[in-house]
Design a protein around this motif. Sequence first.
Motif, PDB file in Angstrom:
ATOM      1  N   GLU A  52      -6.784  37.212 -88.357  1.00  0.00           N
ATOM      2  CA  GLU A  52      -6.759  38.306 -87.379  1.00  0.00           C
ATOM      3  C   GLU A  52      -5.523  39.182 -87.580  1.00  0.00           C
ATOM      4  N   THR A 193      -1.961  28.238 -81.965  1.00  0.00           N
ATOM      5  CA  THR A 193      -2.431  29.608 -81.721  1.00  0.00           C
ATOM      6  C   THR A 193      -3.527  30.006 -82.700  1.00  0.00           C
ATOM      7  N   GLN A 195      -6.027  28.377 -83.332  1.00  0.00           N
ATOM      8  CA  GLN A 195      -7.307  27.950 -82.760  1.00  0.00           C
ATOM      9  C   GLN A 195      -7.816  28.938 -81.701  1.00  0.00           C
ATOM     10  N   MET A 196      -6.943  29.874 -81.285  1.00  0.00           N
ATOM     11  CA  MET A 196      -7.348  30.851 -80.265  1.00  0.00           C
ATOM     12  C   MET A 196      -8.316  31.868 -80.863  1.00  0.00           C
ATOM     13  N   LYS A 197      -9.217  32.372 -80.035  1.00  0.00           N
ATOM     14  CA  LYS A 197     -10.222  33.326 -80.520  1.00  0.00           C
ATOM     15  C   LYS A 197      -9.603  34.673 -80.849  1.00  0.00           C
ATOM     16  N   SER A 198      -8.574  35.046 -80.109  1.00  0.00           N
ATOM     17  CA  SER A 198      -7.923  36.333 -80.377  1.00  0.00           C
ATOM     18  C   SER A 198      -6.468  36.291 -79.925  1.00  0.00           C
ATOM     19  N   ASN A 199      -5.658  37.129 -80.569  1.00  0.00           N
ATOM     20  CA  ASN A 199      -4.246  37.319 -80.222  1.00  0.00           C
ATOM     21  C   ASN A 199      -3.385  36.073 -80.356  1.00  0.00           C
ATOM     22  N   GLY A 200      -3.842  35.112 -81.137  1.00  0.00           N
ATOM     23  CA  GLY A 200      -3.011  33.940 -81.366  1.00  0.00           C
ATOM     24  C   GLY A 200      -1.688  34.302 -82.014  1.00  0.00           C
ATOM     25  N   ASN A 318      -6.937  25.531 -91.438  1.00  0.00           N
ATOM     26  CA  ASN A 318      -6.288  24.584 -90.542  1.00  0.00           C
ATOM     27  C   ASN A 318      -5.500  23.542 -91.319  1.00  0.00           C
TER      28      ASN A 318
END
Length: 516
Positions: A52, A193, A195-200, A318
């Motif tokens: 991202e 972070t 693993q977060m969908k966005s803005n990690g 990962n």
Amino acid sequence: MAGGTIVSTGPIKNYNGGMTTFVFVTCFVAATGGLIFGYDLGISGGVTSMNEFLEKFFPSVYKKMNDGSSKESQYCKFDSELLTSFTSSLYVAALVASFFASAITRVFGRKISILIGGIVFLVGSIVNGLAQNVAMLIIGRLLLGVGVGFGNQSVPVYLSEMAPAKLRGGLNMGFQLAITIGILVANLVNYGTAQMKSNGWRWSLAIAAVPAIIMTVGSLLLPDTPNSLLERGHMEKAKSMLQKVRGTSDVDEEFQDLMDASEQSKLVEHPWRNIIQPRYRPQLVMAILIPFFQQLTGINVIMFYAPVLFKTLGFGDNASLMSAVISGLVNVVATFVSIFSVDKVGRRFLFLQGGIQMIICQIVVGVVIGLKFGINGEGSLSKGYANLVLILICIYVAAFAWSWGPLGWLVPSEIFPLEIRSAGQAINVSVNMFFTFIIAQVFLAMLCHMKFGLFLFFAAWEIVMTIFIYFFLPETKNVPIEEMNRVWKQHWFWSKYIPDEAITGGIQLPAGKTVA
């Protein structure tokens, strides 16, 4: 070691007092200044491996990584000058800031520099967390660099001045321990972070505010060092502080030596001009070559780009982040080895042992990658070989963590006389930051062009630096800071630079012995 006339200079003084709770707490608080440097070292590599983040700020790199039809060499997938500028810009700012920090440290004291570093780093972390474009990213990184420059210039000096001579190595290494903890925390944050969908990536960058707040608040609680108080003319406060940090009222001998050093330092109006005098040649050479060599160990290849490097070597997204966590954990554990041994086995032994261990690991990693990836980088690593590379890198990181990592900060901070100490530490930090910048800026391009030979390149430098330490660095364990000239006067090579009048008291060695 043969090679020079040895001047008998009497025994090294053994001052009264020892470890106190007050010293331990103040050194612990000051050492947290290393958290900001460590967190930044660890966070940038993980962020630059997040899809991202790359897609938003560096789309050309993202496209190259995810283009299945690309014939791009494994070695070159992350090669981007703009991407490396994101990482390396911090170190240019730190280099420049260290010179301003030197003047502030000398005039206003060590704790003020630590406070300034914490505040500026806090602002930089906020800017980076809110970044909307590459310009904001770079501005944030520059502010972080100013914070790092101030912290790295003042914290090691603070620790060396507060600690008793016999425990100075272990306490000073609290700074390196904080760096390694910062790296480990950053790697864990990146793993979470990611693993977060966005803005990690935003959270990864913004959480840098936490160590900045710890450093800022901690600096407000710190007392000034006796050396700094004397340097600024507060004689009674300095003696009172010395009694407090040593835990005894019988500090007359040490205080007299501090006053003598302070009086000498006041005669030096231009420390930057004086530091190039022949009498300071040994310290100046060490303040330049030790941080220079520290960066050419190749450690920042691992610290900056661990996730990127592991991803290049065939680990999944990962898995590469978790591999960085593992190497970060090894870094922390191995630093404790140095903390508990440096004042017993000495600086030289750790330098030499760690250097040999790193040489072996770098050569084997280079050979394995060369055999499996080939010259063109079109091969891949099997799971077994990938794990072997990870194990070798962990062994390499461990060697660095108990040798060149902490000692690269400890030794330069403890060898300078008071009159040029701030200038000397500024040189140490600026050289460190300059070559950190160079390595950060060119590593991905070097990996692309030198391929597996990059690891052999660093191994060659490790051979050079290990030989340098063997011949030119004397042992400084258990030597009071203000007595350090006596060690140089005993050395087979450096003795010719130290005038006899610089020695008051001295070192008695067994007959026929010299300082190596």
